[in-house]
Design an enzyme around this catalytic site. Structure first.
Site, PDB file in Angstrom:
ATOM      1  N   HIS A   1      -9.410   8.713  38.138  1.00  0.00           N
ATOM      2  CA  HIS A   1     -10.431   7.892  38.459  1.00  0.00           C
ATOM      3  C   HIS A   1     -10.102   6.308  38.114  1.00  0.00           C
ATOM      4  O   HIS A   1     -10.941   5.464  38.482  1.00  0.00           O
ATOM      5  CB  HIS A   1     -11.880   8.099  38.279  1.00  0.00           C
ATOM      6  CG  HIS A   1     -12.180   8.043  37.004  1.00  0.00           C
ATOM      7  ND1 HIS A   1     -12.209   9.141  36.001  1.00  0.00           N
ATOM      8  CD2 HIS A   1     -12.805   7.001  36.276  1.00  0.00           C
ATOM      9  CE1 HIS A   1     -12.761   8.679  34.802  1.00  0.00           C
ATOM     10  NE2 HIS A   1     -13.094   7.342  35.093  1.00  0.00           N
TER      11      HIS A   1
ATOM     12  N   ASP B   1      -8.749  15.138  37.091  1.00  0.00           N
ATOM     13  CA  ASP B   1      -9.009  13.748  36.733  1.00  0.00           C
ATOM     14  C   ASP B   1      -7.930  13.292  35.824  1.00  0.00           C
ATOM     15  O   ASP B   1      -8.201  12.960  34.878  1.00  0.00           O
ATOM     16  CB  ASP B   1     -10.251  13.317  36.341  1.00  0.00           C
ATOM     17  CG  ASP B   1     -10.825  12.016  36.191  1.00  0.00           C
ATOM     18  OD1 ASP B   1      -9.754  11.332  36.658  1.00  0.00           O
ATOM     19  OD2 ASP B   1     -11.771  11.755  35.430  1.00  0.00           O
TER      20      ASP B   1
ATOM     21  N   SER C   1     -12.879   5.847  29.567  1.00  0.00           N
ATOM     22  CA  SER C   1     -12.100   6.928  30.541  1.00  0.00           C
ATOM     23  C   SER C   1     -10.527   6.827  30.445  1.00  0.00           C
ATOM     24  O   SER C   1      -9.986   5.658  30.277  1.00  0.00           O
ATOM     25  CB  SER C   1     -12.423   6.217  32.186  1.00  0.00           C
ATOM     26  OG  SER C   1     -13.506   6.765  32.765  1.00  0.00           O
TER      27      SER C   1
END
Ligand SMILES: *[C@@H]1O[C@H](CO)[C@@H](O)[C@H](O)[C@H]1NC(C)=O
Ligand SMILES: *[C@@H]1O[C@H](CO)[C@@H](O)[C@H](O)[C@H]1NC(C)=O
Ligand SMILES: *[C@@H]1O[C@H](CO)[C@@H](O)[C@H](O)[C@H]1NC(C)=O
Length: 280
Positions: A84, A136, A232
């Site tokens: 992402h 992801d 992230s």
């Protein structure tokens, strides 16, 4: 449906600067304001140079906006991050290596690479699903080989064909993500010790009925340490084995400081895919 209660931990802002977490859904912000979130530290402590030599700062430019993420050096040519962080029409990716201060261009031991033509440099997992936040993971191939030093070293990957749940075992996470629910990414690299949660317990918390072994979750309640927006793509390393076992992926829409489990892509689950693309 995972997407109802979880969201990806990326951060949108100015070029290496600090504006607002605009990628967070509006309803999330409304819920946050309804609640009185404790402005407590989410990450824990300031990292020192050489402590996390595999840590990468990842600043992507996409349709004119800048996003902040983390990543891990896995070889002199590859960085592992979250899908992402780099999926879609990326204009450029700035990678910061060997740094604790992400804004200090001249920090001893640090180096930067700005990949301005990302064509062929980014490999997003083919099963990445942005709605469910599954698979992801992504790889960034560098233009120039990294020079390893005390400040820059690859993370150790788990062996192929070795699955371990890691449940209840200790790990360390790091990143420049937010240290509280309201605010911005920070200038100084943070880290914290955490404990891995049983995957079934985590999925039950989010009411996810169908899932594979593609995630690792953390118990953020007992340690009071949690990943947050801007972390992230960053590393989760087992302190038992010293191996990179997770890639920071998602958290609860109710924020990072509320004790909700946080989700990581499980490196062992994607180990063959990493090997296929990198030979590692
Ligand atoms: C990387 O280079 C591109 C193209 O020159 C530029 O637009 C972008 O701002 C640079 N990124 C950073 C974070 O400096
Ligand atoms: C970007 O890279 C691709 C693949 O290597 C190449 O075909 C293309 O010409 C490059 N574009 C520019 C503007 O350099
Ligand atoms: C976590 O926070 C709670 C509530 O403030 C506190 O009681 C507990 O001791 C903390 N745990 C750790 C490991 O710091």
């Amino acid at each position: 449906m995972k997407s109802l209660t979880i969201f990806a931990f990326l951060f949108i802002g100015a070029a290496l600067g600090d504006i607002v977490p605009a990628s967070v859904p509006k309803e999330f912000l409304e819920k946050l304001h309804e609640r009185t979130m404790q402005p407590r530290v989410v990450g824990g402590n300031d990292a020192v140079p050489k402590q996390f030599p595999y840590q990468v700062g990842v600043s992507t430019k996409k349709l004119g906006s800048f996003y902040w993420c983390g990543g891990s050096v896995i070889s002199e040519l590859y960085v592992l991050t979250a899908a992402h962080c780099v999926a879609g029409e990326i204009d450029s990716v700035l990678l910061i290596f060997g740094a604790t201060d992400r804004l200090d261009v001249y920090q001893t031991g640090s180096s930067r690479q700005n990949i301005t033509n990302v064509s062929g440099q980014i490999i997003v997992h083919p099963l990445y699903n942005p709605n469910e936040i599954t698979s992801d993971v992504a790889l960034i191939r560098l233009n120039q080989k990294l020079e390893f030093s005390d400040y820059i070293q690859p993370a150790r990957l788990p062996e192929r064909n070795r699955f371990q749940t890691f449940a209840n075992s200790p790990a360390v996470l790091s990143g420049w993500g937010k240290v509280k629910d309201i605010g911005s990414v920070v200038q100084h690299l943070q880290y914290g010790y955490v404990s891995i949660l049983d995957l079934n317990e985590c999925m039950a918390y989010y009411n996810i009925k169908e899932y594979d072994n593609g995630n690792i979750c953390l118990n953020t309640k007992d340690s009071n340490v949690s990943s947050c927006n801007g972390d992230s793509g960053g590393p989760l390393v087992s302190t038992m084995t010293g191996e990179l076992i997770g890639v920071t992926s998602f958290g609860s829409i109710f924020g990072c400081a509320g004790g909700a489990p946080t989700g990581y892509s499980r490196v062992t689950h994607f180990r063959d895919w990493i090997n296929y693309h990198t030979g590692l």
